[in-house]
Design an enzyme around this catalytic site. Sequence first.
Site, short mmCIF file in Angstrom:
data_model
loop_
_atom_site.label_atom_id
_atom_site.label_comp_id
_atom_site.label_asym_id
_atom_site.label_seq_id
_atom_site.Cartn_x
_atom_site.Cartn_y
_atom_site.Cartn_z
N TYR A 182 56.17 40.21 44.40
CA TYR A 182 55.63 38.97 44.85
C TYR A 182 53.95 38.67 44.60
CZ TYR A 182 59.71 40.83 47.49
OH TYR A 182 61.34 40.59 48.39
N HIS A 213 64.04 47.36 44.26
CA HIS A 213 64.61 46.49 44.27
C HIS A 213 65.28 45.57 43.04
CE1 HIS A 213 61.15 42.07 44.93
NE2 HIS A 213 62.86 42.74 45.84
#
Length: 313
Positions: free
Chosen positions: A47, A131
């Site tokens: 992010y 992830h």
Amino acid sequence: MSTPRGLGFGAAAIAGLYTEVTEEQADEAVSAAWQRGIRYYDTAPHYGLGLSERRLGAALRDRPREEYVISTKVGRRLEPHTGGGDDLAHGFAVPATHRRVWDFTTDGVRRTLEASLERLGLDRVDLVYLHDPDDHAEQAFREGYPALEKLRSEGVVGAIGAGMNQTAMLTRFVRDTDVDVVLCAGRYTLLDQSALRDLLPAAVERDVSVVIGGAFNSGLLADPRPDATYNYAQAPAELLDRALRMKEVAERHGICLRAAALAFCAAHPAVTSVLVGARSAAEVQDCADQFATPVPEAFWQELHTTGLLEEPS
């Protein structure tokens, strides 16, 4: 470590998801979340190329550490990049100071987590997810998961899991490993209940907690309109029509569609937390208000009788 509970704060948006977010706006968003009683915060190196972790760490620095749960992720290792440009190709309006390298190796997991702790300014995190290992299943199961298991046994992390936008591999993690939590994004919503076929029953059976992300399917259920996005792309006409019809039913019953979308996700017995991404204090306040809004039983009945929502099998 307590499992994530209630409404959670997804920190991708404060890292400039799609459009720039200032330091002040990011800090105000996290502060608003804290004031509304939100105690679960989720981030990742992906992010904003680490910006989310830095901003979240700074915003939580003066909060009592024992009062909140924080999760980050491994699988995308950040390497310095000097070629300039921005990161909009990956969805973030930030300078391209680093590049992402897929890495679910034992060494990669440890190095990625060490870098995350440095950016967060913490000596530990409560929860670490693998992830998006979609295209790296063999390495994730052979090396990434055992690496997390070892970190958990060493007490470096409190709990471990996997976070993905699909259910098949998450179900495999639930059935074949000893994960504590899985994060399922976009596959259990008012518009997509595919997690009911495999993941959620397996999680109940194995007593694994499920965190739901993408409750609004990236925008369509938050505000159905012709330019709305569904799973980060232009919403198909058929789904837009369905969301608009749901919105009409919600308004008839005196609620907002966002309240229904969040309540639907939270109601399943396997689900312990629902993550919302907010880029401002106002968005946080709205999400907290909607999450606290009771949804009338008559609303659900109308969705079922009109075929807008299938009866659970």
